[in-house]
Every structure is written in C-alpha cells, then in structure tokens.
Design a protein around this motif. Structure first.
Motif, PDB file in Angstrom:
ATOM      1  N   UNK A 227      24.577   6.092 -17.145  1.00 45.11           N
ATOM      2  CA  UNK A 227      23.291   5.720 -17.750  1.00 45.11           C
ATOM      3  C   UNK A 227      22.914   4.305 -17.355  1.00 45.11           C
ATOM      4  N   UNK A 228      23.916   3.412 -17.454  1.00 46.36           N
ATOM      5  CA  UNK A 228      23.657   2.017 -17.123  1.00 46.36           C
ATOM      6  C   UNK A 228      23.314   1.838 -15.654  1.00 46.36           C
ATOM      7  N   UNK A 229      23.930   2.664 -14.781  1.00 49.03           N
ATOM      8  CA  UNK A 229      23.712   2.498 -13.346  1.00 49.03           C
ATOM      9  C   UNK A 229      22.470   3.234 -12.855  1.00 49.03           C
ATOM     10  N   UNK A 230      22.219   4.413 -13.411  1.00 45.87           N
ATOM     11  CA  UNK A 230      21.216   5.280 -12.809  1.00 45.87           C
ATOM     12  C   UNK A 230      19.950   5.469 -13.634  1.00 45.87           C
ATOM     13  N   UNK A 231      20.095   5.632 -14.943  1.00 46.93           N
ATOM     14  CA  UNK A 231      18.941   6.127 -15.695  1.00 46.93           C
ATOM     15  C   UNK A 231      17.900   5.078 -16.013  1.00 46.93           C
ATOM     16  N   UNK A 232      18.227   3.804 -15.764  1.00 42.32           N
ATOM     17  CA  UNK A 232      17.246   2.770 -16.083  1.00 42.32           C
ATOM     18  C   UNK A 232      16.101   2.757 -15.077  1.00 42.32           C
ATOM     19  N   UNK A 233      16.265   3.439 -13.935  1.00 42.09           N
ATOM     20  CA  UNK A 233      15.254   3.299 -12.879  1.00 42.09           C
ATOM     21  C   UNK A 233      13.897   3.851 -13.326  1.00 42.09           C
ATOM     22  N   UNK A 234      13.931   4.933 -14.104  1.00 40.13           N
ATOM     23  CA  UNK A 234      12.669   5.492 -14.600  1.00 40.13           C
ATOM     24  C   UNK A 234      11.940   4.472 -15.450  1.00 40.13           C
ATOM     25  N   UNK A 235      12.713   3.834 -16.342  1.00 41.67           N
ATOM     26  CA  UNK A 235      12.149   2.801 -17.205  1.00 41.67           C
ATOM     27  C   UNK A 235      11.633   1.629 -16.378  1.00 41.67           C
ATOM     28  N   UNK A 236      12.427   1.232 -15.370  1.00 46.22           N
ATOM     29  CA  UNK A 236      12.029   0.091 -14.546  1.00 46.22           C
ATOM     30  C   UNK A 236      10.707   0.374 -13.827  1.00 46.22           C
ATOM     31  N   UNK A 237      10.564   1.582 -13.298  1.00 49.36           N
ATOM     32  CA  UNK A 237       9.316   1.947 -12.614  1.00 49.36           C
ATOM     33  C   UNK A 237       8.131   1.900 -13.564  1.00 49.36           C
ATOM     34  N   UNK A 238       8.366   2.457 -14.745  1.00 47.53           N
ATOM     35  CA  UNK A 238       7.299   2.519 -15.734  1.00 47.53           C
ATOM     36  C   UNK A 238       6.861   1.121 -16.173  1.00 47.53           C
ATOM     37  N   UNK A 239       7.868   0.284 -16.482  1.00 49.88           N
ATOM     38  CA  UNK A 239       7.556  -1.070 -16.937  1.00 49.88           C
ATOM     39  C   UNK A 239       6.856  -1.840 -15.825  1.00 49.88           C
ATOM     40  N   UNK A 240       7.323  -1.672 -14.587  1.00 48.04           N
ATOM     41  CA  UNK A 240       6.692  -2.369 -13.469  1.00 48.04           C
ATOM     42  C   UNK A 240       5.217  -1.996 -13.365  1.00 48.04           C
TER      43      UNK A 240
END
Lengths: 359, 326
Positions: A227-240
């Motif tokens: 989760x820490x390595x992979x799943x944050x990317x969706x959030x990162x894209x959205x926040x960006x």
C-alpha cells in the motif's frame, strides 16, 4: 392615494413605473439594521460538521460505525471465548459444538446448564466447523479489516497528498519527472508484488517481535508495504490534478504577491481548497483497502492462521454455503456495512465541506 | 534607453525598458517568444496615480505582475524607492508593494474568513505581537474600506462584488504599502459600484499617501483617478502624458481612436463627434509587425514606420509620444 391630498402627484409619463417618490419615507437606522441580519457565522470546520449532522444518511452511517467500533472494543472482554479457542465444557473439549446455528447450544452445553442451573454465554453467530465461537471470530476479523483499512488509507493519504501537491505546485520538469515515476509504479502488478514481498519478508523479517503488527503475520506487513509503495499513486495523480487546477486561481497569485512562501501557499490555500477531493478519496480508500485485504485473505495471502479476517472467514464459509449459509452471511454483512458506511460518510463529508454547496 | 546613470530619488517607482517574453511552444523542441511587454518605461512619484490603458491582451496586466515579480522579467530594471528590485530583496520590498486584483471572485480564497484574508499579509510578515493586536489591526482596516466589524467571520462568497473588492483592498493595505498595483480593480463591477470603489481609492490615497499604478481599459475611469496616463499597444508604450493633456491633446493615432470610442452621455455632442474606427485586427504578439506595431492599422503609416520602431520622444510638458509622423 386619495387620502394624500397635500402630496402632488407628478406628471404621468408613458414609460415610467408611475411611482410617486414622495409617498416613500426614509428608513430609520433601526429599520436598516433589521435588513442587515445575516446567519450566525462559525468556523469552517464547525460549519461543515453542522451540515454533516443534518444529513440523515451520514448520521446513520456514523451510528453504524460507532456501533461496530464499540462491539470491536468491548466484545473480546465480554464474550468468554477466544478467537482460536475450541469450546470446552467443564474443561473437556466439546466435539459436538461444531457448526451450531446462531444462539444454539450443543447437547453437552445443554446438559451442563441443566446440571448446574446456570446460563452459558450464547453463541451469537453459532460456531464454526472446528468448534470455535463464530461471533468472536467475526469481531476479530472486523478488527483486522478496520486496522488494515484505516492504516493503509492513512499511508496513502500522507504519501499521495505530499507527492501530488509538490508535483502539481512545482510544475515544469519537476512535475514531469515525478509523474513519470508515478506512471512506472502504476504499471506494476500489485498482486505479484504482494506475493513476492510476502515470500521475501517471511524469509528475512521476524515480524512476530514487532509490537502491534506482530500478530498480523508477514502477509499483512507486506500488504502494508505494498500500500505504501504502490497504492498512493492514484491519490498522488488526483491531488496533482486538483493542485494544478487550484493554483490557477487568482488568490494563489495574490498570496504570492503578498510574499507568501510556497509551503504556506500549499498549506493555507491549495490543500484546503482540494480538501473535499482528498477527503472523499481517503474515505473511499478505506473500503478499497478493506476489500483488498478481504480478497487477499480469500485467496490465502492475508492474515496468517489462526487469526481470522473477514475475507478468510468468507472463504472458509464458501465450502459449506448450502448447509451453513449464516457463516457466509455474517462476515459478508460486516464487510458490506463497513464499506457502505465509509462510502456514505465520504460522500456526505464532501457535500458538507464544500462552501459552494452551502445553503 | 539603457541603464540610467542617475536615479531620480523623487520617483517612488522607476521602470526602465521592462521586457517580459513568454516562450510559446510551436513544435516539439522549438519555442517562439511571445513579447507580452517589450521595453516599457515610466515613473511614478510617491502618492501619485499613473493610469495604464490599452485593449485586452496588450500587456497591461503583465506589466503590473512583472513589477511585483510574479513573473521573472526577461529584461529591464525596476527601481523602487531608489533601490533596484531583484530576486533577493523582493520579499522585503513586497511589504511596500501590493496588488489589487481584477476578479474579486477568484482573488479571495473561498476557504478563508474575511479576517484571515485581510490578516494574511500580517501573518506572513509577523506584524503583530498578540492575537488581540492582529484583530485590532484587521478591524481598523475593515473600517477604513467601509466594511462592518461583524463581517470579519464571514466567508468571501457571502459578499457582493463591491464588498469583495473592498476586502481585496483592505488586504493590500494591511502592510501599509507605499505603492499598489491596481489590476483592473473595477472592471468586474457594475457601474454604480465602480463609482463607490473608485472614490474609495481616491480617499485612501489622500489619507494614506499611497501611489497607484491603475490598470484599466476604461478611459473615463482612468482619467478620473489618474494624474498621468500611459497608453499601451501590443506590449509597447505609445503615449504618456498628464491626464488632462492626454484628454485634450492626444497625439498618437491609437490614443486618438481610443478617445473617440468613449461613449458621450449627451446625444447631440455624440452625433456631432466622429468616431475613428480602426481597421483590421490586433496583430498576434507572436508575429509582431516590423517597426511600429501599430502601423498595420494606422492611417498615417509610412515606409519609415515599417523599418524602425519610433522612440518615445518628449513633446513638452512631460507629454511623450512614440510616433514618426505626428
């Protein structure tokens, strides 16, 4: 009109509204003040909470979640059974207590109760095929799911928000490089990584000594790492995306012209204005994480036995679905209730904290 | 013009040959500079108002924003109070230079209360020692711009356009600036509110002695508030003069046509006066005409105009014009 003889009516004009200004009198200061009444103003957070509390679905969801949390907290100290404990009557293993229906007692338990005229604690959800109390197993399973869901989404929230905000705010080459890294991570197959990591970790890491996480086993640890390595990317894209949109607003430029630092602009202007999206995504991340845990447990990669989780309970119940349907219904219902409640609360929070939707 | 040898200390603001080019991508690896501002120079004295007019897209706003270093200037110098503005001292100087924005709807953070919006510059520069002092200063500012004290806890979207612009002005005044860039502060407001806000700008100038760079496209508004007016066309200054002088005695053909476009409230006079309608469109700032940028639409244009950009020359009384033929 007829009574006002002393007020001369002005000459009528064809396109005028035919209003005689002399009939009007000036409003006194007191009357002006009456027009000035505005709603009581409160802080942003309190105001949002007030509106959240007006949403019946959100309130029901919160009551359900509070109830679930209370049960999780209290049940282990009230129910006299353990999650890995085979039911015993007078110190002897009760082999007839397998696959009992909810609130049913085994013949031995009934005999015991009649003999001493006492009440044995009921099996609220019956028992499983190994003569363990099913209710306490579901409670422990819910605990695991809750822990996984909240911890994983917090990790996703923190990493994804910080990463996305920096990429979106910096823009240009920084953004380009950071988002390509995200693209690479996005393309990694998560299940494969979980399997690989859990194999590696089982060999290298002795998790049983780590407090709090110890009981969860290496599969759980690898899941958190994933989760820490992979799943944050969706959030990162959205926040960006949100940050890119928000930073075009003139109030960001205004803050810059006042001399605000980048950190202050992100913290005070950009993130609060992306908050509704971040909140709803986090609230939706919790059920996603619970689902992930459940299906990993379902395929045997979740918590290590004998620790239950809602997914592994459902998996175990699959084989006896025709004869003992309640064993599937209870964990499934728990998953549905928790996931639905989190989703509804996320929705309601988005509505409540959006000042533009304010009535 | 180049770098001046001597800085006139009476000028609060001195702008020399300011240039701001934005790279515009034309291919995968090639960019073309968009010359938003191309060699603009002017001075503003303390407590004075300079009006800056020109049509949409001529670079007025860019001048204001580049002066505050919201964009990094491509070239030119900006002296504030005799000090060259650089990336190093801009943070300190921003305390004395503030900005009022065009759109009162997007220039206020919807998540902040009025108190926090006005208090933000105070927070940034730590201009208070206690919360009570901060609150007091904010109340003082709100009173100055004609807002009620009970408005302090409200959010910006609860206000009308005029009130929002007052909030924006109070925010700009919070640090006691000497100079405010007013970027079309009234063009988003309706006419009755425009008058209120403009009068307030004037009152504040009398009370506090701030200098304004007043950017607008409405010549009447600019003439009312400004002591001097500068006219821009396609990133270049074409004429700068005292407000009345420019009004009575315009020289540059572009100024002439701008002035003729002002609506006249009296129909008789309006019928008698002739409007100069420009032909054609504004050329793209990415493909500027050679020489004078206005020559493509100018009825006085000659061959010389295509060859060379006319310099801004003084025609007496501080009235400078950039034109070969007039």
């Amino acid at each position: 009109m007829a009574a006002n003889y002393d007020i001369p009516t002005p000459k009528k004009r064809l396109l005028s509204l035919q209003i005689n200004p002399k009939l009007f009198e000036k409003a006194t200061d007191e009357e002006k003040k009456q027009q000035d009444v505005m709603a009581q103003s409160t802080t942003f957070f309190r105001d949002g909470m007030r509106r959240l509390m007006k949403n019946p679905l959100a309130v029901i969801s919160m009551i359900i979640l509070i109830f679930v949390i209370l049960v999780m907290a209290i049940a282990p100290s009230v129910v006299p059974y353990g999650y890995d404990e085979i039911i015993t009557v007078e110190g002897v293993r009760d082999k007839e207590a397998a696959n009992l229906k909810p609130f049913e007692y085994s013949p031995k338990e009934q005999a015991y109760m009649e003999k001493y005229n006492v009440q044995v604690f009921p099996h609220i959800m019956g028992t499983d095929e190994l003569c363990r109390d099913y209710f306490i197993r579901v409670v422990y399973g819910t605990r695991v799911s809750f822990f996984v869901g909240i911890f994983a989404s917090l990790m996703v929230l923190v990493i994804g928000t910080i990463y996305g905000a920096i990429a979106g705010y910096a823009g240009g080459k920084t953004d380009l490089i950071m988002m390509r890294i995200v693209d690479i991570i996005y393309s990694l197959p998560d299940i494969l990584i979980i399997i690989l990591l859990s194999v590696v970790l089982r060999e290298t890491l002795d998790v049983s000594k780590v407090p709090l996480l110890g009981g969860l086993g290496s599969n759980m640890i690898s899941m958190f790492i994933v989760f820490g390595l992979l799943y944050w990317v969706g959030m990162a894209r959205l926040v960006r995306g949100q940050v890119l949109q928000t930073k075009e607003n003139e109030y960001v430029l205004a803050a810059k012209s006042m001399g605000a630092s980048s950190g202050r602009i992100i913290r005070k202007h950009i993130l609060p204005n992306c908050l509704s999206v971040i909140i709803i995504t986090t609230a939706q991340q919790i059920p996603t994480a619970i689902f992930t845990e459940s299906y990993l447990s379902f395929i045997g990669l979740g918590v290590s036995l004998p620790r239950p989780s809602l997914g592994s309970l459902a998996n175990a119940a699959r084989s006896g679905m025709q004869s003992y349907p309640w064993k599937l219904v209870f964990p499934a219902a728990a998953i549905v209730l928790i996931v639905l409640a989190f989703n509804l609360i996320g929705d309601a929070m988005r509505d409540a904290f959006d000042p533009k939707l304010r009535k | 013009m180049g770098v001046p040898e001597k800085i006139d200390t009476e000028n609060l603001v001195e702008l020399h040959n300011l240039k701001e080019y934005f790279p515009v991508r034309t291919g995968a690896f090639s960019t073309v500079p968009l010359k938003a501002v191309d060699g603009v120079s002017f001075n503003i004295r303390a407590g004075e108002t300079l009006g800056l007019v020109g049509e949409s897209g001529c670079g007025k706003t860019t001048v204001g924003r580049t002066m505050l270093r919201l964009y990094k200037p491509t070239g030119g110098e900006f002296y504030f109070d005799g000090e060259l503005v650089t990336d190093k001292n801009i943070h300190r100087l921003r305390k004395q230079m503030q900005m009022v924005f065009q759109d009162p709807y997007s220039s206020l953070d919807p998540r902040m209360t009025v108190e926090d919006i006005i208090g933000e510059p105070l927070d940034i520069y730590h201009l208070y020692s206690s919360k009570a002092q901060r609150h007091e200063r904010i109340m003082e500012l709100m009173e100055l711009v004609g807002l009620n004290a009970e408005h302090a806890t409200r959010y910006a979207h609860e206000f009308s356009g005029g009130q929002r612009q007052r909030i924006g002005i109070a925010r700009a005044l919070a640090v006691n600036p000497k100079f405010i860039v007013c970027d079309e502060p009234v063009s988003a407001l309706d006419v009755s509110i425009q008058a209120q806000v403009i009068n307030m700008f004037e009152d504040l100038q009398k009370k506090l002695g701030v200098a304004y760079l007043f950017i607008a496209h409405d010549l009447l508004v600019v003439h009312h508030i400004s002591k001097r007016i500068a006219v821009m066309y396609l990133g270049k200054l074409v004429e700068i003069a005292d407000a009345d002088d420019l009004n009575d005695n315009p020289i540059h053909p572009y100024t002439l046509s701008l002035l003729s476009a002002i609506p006249i409230p009296d129909p008789k006079t309006a019928r008698a006066s002739k409007r100069i309608v420009l032909e054609g469109d504004v050329p793209s700032p990415m493909h500027m005409p050679s020489g004078c940028p206005f020559r493509t639409r100018c009825r006085y244009a000659t061959e010389q105009c295509a060859k060379e950009m006319p310099p801004l020359t003084d025609r007496g009384n501080g009235h400078s014009v950039a034109c070969w033929n007039r």
